[in-house]
Write a protein that holds these residues in place. Structure first.
Motif, mmCIF file in Angstrom:
data_model
loop_
_atom_site.group_PDB
_atom_site.id
_atom_site.type_symbol
_atom_site.label_atom_id
_atom_site.label_comp_id
_atom_site.label_asym_id
_atom_site.label_seq_id
_atom_site.Cartn_x
_atom_site.Cartn_y
_atom_site.Cartn_z
ATOM 1 N N ASN A 201 0.844 -1.197 0.000
ATOM 2 C CA ASN A 201 0.000 0.000 0.000
ATOM 3 C C ASN A 201 0.884 1.253 0.000
ATOM 4 O O ASN A 201 0.986 1.969 0.997
ATOM 5 N N PRO A 202 1.546 1.527 -1.126
ATOM 6 C CA PRO A 202 2.430 2.699 -1.151
ATOM 7 C C PRO A 202 1.651 4.014 -1.090
ATOM 8 O O PRO A 202 0.612 4.168 -1.745
ATOM 9 N N LYS A 203 2.152 4.929 -0.293
ATOM 10 C CA LYS A 203 1.602 6.291 -0.207
ATOM 11 C C LYS A 203 2.749 7.241 -0.523
ATOM 12 O O LYS A 203 3.759 7.269 0.189
ATOM 13 N N LEU A 204 2.593 8.007 -1.587
ATOM 14 C CA LEU A 204 3.712 8.798 -2.119
ATOM 15 C C LEU A 204 3.360 10.281 -2.153
ATOM 16 O O LEU A 204 2.316 10.678 -2.669
ATOM 17 N N LEU A 205 4.275 11.089 -1.614
ATOM 18 C CA LEU A 205 4.134 12.546 -1.620
ATOM 19 C C LEU A 205 5.337 13.136 -2.333
ATOM 20 O O LEU A 205 6.486 12.963 -1.894
ATOM 21 N N LEU A 206 5.114 13.797 -3.470
ATOM 22 C CA LEU A 206 6.176 14.489 -4.197
ATOM 23 C C LEU A 206 6.253 15.928 -3.720
ATOM 24 O O LEU A 206 5.229 16.612 -3.587
ATOM 25 N N VAL A 207 7.487 16.393 -3.447
ATOM 26 C CA VAL A 207 7.710 17.744 -2.908
ATOM 27 C C VAL A 207 8.633 18.498 -3.854
ATOM 28 O O VAL A 207 9.800 18.119 -4.029
ATOM 29 N N ASP A 208 8.119 19.534 -4.483
ATOM 30 C CA ASP A 208 8.903 20.338 -5.421
ATOM 31 C C ASP A 208 9.177 21.718 -4.827
ATOM 32 O O ASP A 208 8.256 22.391 -4.347
ATOM 33 N N ILE A 209 10.462 22.122 -4.839
ATOM 34 C CA ILE A 209 10.842 23.444 -4.319
ATOM 35 C C ILE A 209 10.493 24.491 -5.367
ATOM 36 O O ILE A 209 11.010 24.450 -6.488
ATOM 37 N N ASP A 210 9.633 25.441 -4.996
ATOM 38 C CA ASP A 210 9.198 26.461 -5.958
ATOM 39 C C ASP A 210 10.344 27.389 -6.336
ATOM 40 O O ASP A 210 11.159 27.784 -5.497
ATOM 41 N N GLU A 211 10.382 27.744 -7.618
ATOM 42 C CA GLU A 211 11.312 28.747 -8.156
ATOM 43 C C GLU A 211 12.781 28.437 -7.847
ATOM 44 O O GLU A 211 13.609 29.348 -7.763
ATOM 45 N N PHE A 212 13.122 27.186 -7.691
ATOM 46 C CA PHE A 212 14.524 26.875 -7.385
ATOM 47 C C PHE A 212 15.431 27.175 -8.572
ATOM 48 O O PHE A 212 16.635 27.450 -8.415
ATOM 49 N N LYS A 213 14.893 27.143 -9.769
ATOM 50 C CA LYS A 213 15.691 27.435 -10.966
ATOM 51 C C LYS A 213 16.292 28.839 -10.888
ATOM 52 O O LYS A 213 17.408 29.080 -11.360
ATOM 53 N N LYS A 214 15.564 29.758 -10.257
ATOM 54 C CA LYS A 214 16.088 31.140 -10.150
ATOM 55 C C LYS A 214 17.339 31.183 -9.276
ATOM 56 O O LYS A 214 18.252 31.977 -9.513
ATOM 57 N N ILE A 215 17.358 30.322 -8.243
ATOM 58 C CA ILE A 215 18.553 30.274 -7.389
ATOM 59 C C ILE A 215 19.744 29.782 -8.212
ATOM 60 O O ILE A 215 20.859 30.297 -8.099
ATOM 61 N N ASN A 216 19.504 28.783 -9.070
ATOM 62 C CA ASN A 216 20.571 28.320 -9.968
ATOM 63 C C ASN A 216 21.020 29.421 -10.916
ATOM 64 O O ASN A 216 22.202 29.528 -11.254
ATOM 65 N N ASP A 217 20.046 30.236 -11.380
ATOM 66 C CA ASP A 217 20.378 31.293 -12.334
ATOM 67 C C ASP A 217 21.130 32.445 -11.664
ATOM 68 O O ASP A 217 22.061 33.005 -12.251
ATOM 69 N N TYR A 218 20.743 32.811 -10.427
ATOM 70 C CA TYR A 218 21.310 33.994 -9.772
ATOM 71 C C TYR A 218 22.630 33.701 -9.064
ATOM 72 O O TYR A 218 23.477 34.588 -8.909
ATOM 73 N N PHE A 219 22.811 32.447 -8.599
ATOM 74 C CA PHE A 219 24.020 32.092 -7.860
ATOM 75 C C PHE A 219 24.766 30.988 -8.624
ATOM 76 O O PHE A 219 24.254 30.427 -9.595
ATOM 77 N N ASP A 220 25.964 30.670 -8.160
ATOM 78 C CA ASP A 220 26.714 29.607 -8.846
ATOM 79 C C ASP A 220 26.183 28.237 -8.421
ATOM 80 O O ASP A 220 25.406 28.112 -7.475
ATOM 81 N N SER A 221 26.655 27.208 -9.142
ATOM 82 C CA SER A 221 26.133 25.854 -8.911
ATOM 83 C C SER A 221 26.509 25.331 -7.526
ATOM 84 O O SER A 221 25.738 24.587 -6.916
ATOM 85 N N ASN A 222 27.686 25.714 -7.001
ATOM 86 C CA ASN A 222 28.089 25.264 -5.663
ATOM 87 C C ASN A 222 27.127 25.769 -4.596
ATOM 88 O O ASN A 222 26.779 25.052 -3.652
ATOM 89 N N THR A 223 26.691 27.020 -4.756
ATOM 90 C CA THR A 223 25.757 27.602 -3.795
ATOM 91 C C THR A 223 24.421 26.857 -3.821
ATOM 92 O O THR A 223 23.847 26.525 -2.783
ATOM 93 N N ALA A 224 23.934 26.590 -5.039
ATOM 94 C CA ALA A 224 22.666 25.863 -5.175
ATOM 95 C C ALA A 224 22.795 24.445 -4.617
ATOM 96 O O ALA A 224 21.876 23.944 -3.953
ATOM 97 N N ASP A 225 23.945 23.796 -4.862
ATOM 98 C CA ASP A 225 24.149 22.444 -4.351
ATOM 99 C C ASP A 225 24.166 22.418 -2.826
ATOM 100 O O ASP A 225 23.600 21.504 -2.191
ATOM 101 N N ASN A 226 24.822 23.406 -2.227
ATOM 102 C CA ASN A 226 24.862 23.463 -0.755
ATOM 103 C C ASN A 226 23.472 23.657 -0.171
ATOM 104 O O ASN A 226 23.141 23.084 0.886
#
Length: 600
Positions: A201-226
């Motif tokens: 009886n799997p119960k699955l909740l998907l959680v998506d971080i809103d507007e995270f792409k902007k963080i990737n765009d505004y900061f470098d990849s290391n910052t987004a990864d951290n």
């Protein structure tokens, strides 16, 4: 020593046992014939007039009206039945063993109207040699040879069992590594899919971080990864506190999973709690010696159903984003109506293609490392004429619906007949054809296919690609079908090896001629170390069994070169050649036909 020596030694053992039995039978018969040969030789010596001076007198007589008239020698002691047999067969022979070497021999035969022969006792000193010592000696030799071969067979079996165990452990380790997200060390999407399958009886909740792409765009990849690592820790703590498993699927998408019979109310409470948890966390980003505080919001999709759980959770997440909601729980009304009408539309197109004979085989070339074409894989296509031109529809757009709407068997029969007919018309090519477990469990269909191959005589130029699933290794009908096909001359290939049901042990049972490494491994072989390790392991193990490997999805020169480097034998993919309705190398590219492949 090759793995195929298993069968060689086994066959040699069977052959030796057969020879052993036949030889014993021959020796037994020969030991009896030895006395008869002596009797015949002795009789002919007595009949030789030049040598009779030193030999006893020969009995000579005739038979008239059932009575014996002696001409010379003694009167033969023959019963009435023996006399009748002598008249009928013109010869009589009897040998009675009195003791070890002592025989009573009676032998008469007809020559020129006169019966010649003798009845006397003899001592044959060589009879025991033929009857006992020669068989004992030869049997001892055979037993020693069979024992040596049996010990060798057991040693090879033990050796390969150890190899299988080692490779399975190695694959298991690679599977575990391939199930972990390297950035956050959380389980990944592959691991999630496996977990869902194992749950009742799997119960699955998907959680998506809103507007995270902007963080990737505004900061470098290391910052987004951290930041993702920090979020992963928050999700892990939340999951641990609530008895859930946490996964990172891709980018900023996480999943929470449990096996439970709880209703929607529990998960609505969890959603509220998770949103509050993220809101209360002090999240900050350090960039260019500055610290920026951020507030994260999330969008969630929930599925409480047991079938297609992940797919339906994505549908719910997509609806939540579309409706600008924090959370949506999947319900059938979200996609069932649209899916139903899509199925009806697709089924109608397939039925039209069947009636108009628009289901055709396309052929994609398979190459060796020198880029010479070895054979072609047969692929099903629907080719339709439209006002805009010719449209080629690939199986992804119709095969699943055709199975559900019971049109698949018709399509399968069309392709099998056309592939065989193509082989009949083209004597210098080899083709492969795909058969899944569902294609090989029907005895009537199996017999029809085997009879078609017998009638046309094309089996030696046909390779059966078996889709690797649990049915193949467990169903006796499938094993029997493949055995019959191999006996006719067909080659066997395991398709999509490494896609989920890989089991090295059952390869020894099926002993295919080819293993086709799954495209999901090959397409990542140049940029994913784990994929390369898995491919190398499959190639190495296959070579130890004398099985050739084929790389699917060879779409770039770099992938081709890497496959050559690790020892792959054959290659297939758009970099080398695309599916085409003919075999001409100049016409392999679909652009030549102005055809457009379409998946929908």
């Amino acid at each position: 020593m090759e793995a195929r020596d298993f069968k060689k030694i086994k066959n040699v053992l069977y052959l030796l046992v057969s020879v052993f039995l036949l030889l014993n039978l021959y020796l037994f018969m020969d030991s009896r014939n030895y006395v008869k040969l002596f009797a015949e030789s002795y009789l002919h010596s007595l009949m030789n007039k030049e040598k009779t001076k030193t030999l006893p007198e020969l009995d000579e007589f005739t038979i008239e009206n059932g009575k014996i008239i002696v001409k010379s020698g003694k009167e033969p002691k023959l019963s009435e039945l023996e006399l009748q047999d002598l008249i009928k067969d013109e010869e009589i022979y009897q040998a009675t063993k009195l003791n070890k070497n002592h025989f009573e021999i009676k032998h008469y035969e007809l020559q020129d109207g006169v019966y010649y022969g003798f009845s006397d006792d003899f001592y044959l000193t060589n009879s025991r040699f033929y009857q006992l010592y020669v068989p004992l000696f030869l049997n001892a030799c055979f037993f020693i040879l069979m024992f040596i071969l049996y010990k060798q067979k057991k040693a090879i079996e033990n050796q390969y069992q150890r190899i299988i165990s080692t490779y399975n452990k190695r694959i298991e380790k690679l599977e575990i590594e391939a199930s972990i997200d390297p950035l956050t060390q959380l389980k990944n999407k592959r691991s999630l899919e496996k977990s869902i399958i194992l749950m009742k009886n799997p119960k699955l909740l998907l959680v998506d971080i809103d507007e995270f792409k902007k963080i990737n765009d505004y900061f470098d990849s290391n910052t987004a990864d951290n930041l993702l690592k920090h979020i992963a820790l928050i999700m892990s703590d939340f999951a641990s506190d609530n008895g859930l498993e946490v996964y990172r699927l891709d980018g900023d998408l996480f999943a929470l999973l449990e096996d439970s019979i709880e209703d929607e109310q529990r998960y609505e409470e969890l959603v509220t709690e998770l949103m509050q948890e993220l809101k209360n966390k002090d999240l900050s980003i350090e960039y260019n010696n500055q610290t920026a505080s951020i507030v994260l919001t999330i969008t969630m999709g929930l599925c409480l159903e047991n079938e297609n759980t992940l797919k339906k959770a994505f549908i719910a997440l997509k609806r939540a984003k579309k409706d600008n909601k924090n959370f949506v729980c999947y319900s059938k009304f979200l996609d069932e109506e649209k899916e139903y009408f899509n199925q009806l539309s697709t089924a109608k197109r397939v039925q039209s293609a069947i009636v108009k004979d628009e289901i055709l085989p396309f052929f994609q070339p398979i190459f060796d490392k020198d880029k010479n074409i070895l054979k072609f894989e047969s692929l099903v296509r629907i080719v339709k004429k439209t006002p805009e031109g010719t449209e080629v529809i690939t199986p992804g757009a119709f095969l699943a619906v055709s199975i559900k709407m019971k049109q698949y068997e018709i399509i399968e029969n069309f392709i099998i007949e056309k592939v065989v007919q193509t082989l009949v018309e083209n004597k210098d090519i080899t083709l492969t054809i795909n058969l899944g477990g569902r294609d090989m469990i029907d005895s009537a269909k199996n017999n029809k296919f085997i009879n078609l191959l017998r009638r046309t005589g094309v089996a030696e130029r046909l390779v059966i690609e078996v889709l690797e699933d649990e049915n193949v290794s467990q169903n006796e009908k499938i094993k029997d079908f493949l055995k019959r096909a191999k006996e006719l001359g067909c080659k066997i290939a395991i398709d999509d090896f490494g896609s989920g049901f890989s089991n090295f042990a059952y390869l020894l049972e099926l002993m295919p001629h080819y293993i086709k490494i799954d495209g999901s491994i090959i397409k990542n072989i140049t940029n994913d170390e784990k994929s390369e390790k898995i491919a190398r392991t499959i190639v190495l193990f296959s070579k130890s069994l004398g099985i050739k490997t084929v790389a699917e999805f060879v779409c770039t020169e770099d992938i081709f070169n890497k496959c050559v480097e690790i020892g792959v034998d054959e290659f297939q993919g758009f970099y080398l050649g695309k599916p085409s309705p003919t075999f001409s190398q100049e016409e392999i590219d679909l652009d030549f036909y102005q055809l457009k492949e379409k998946d929908a």
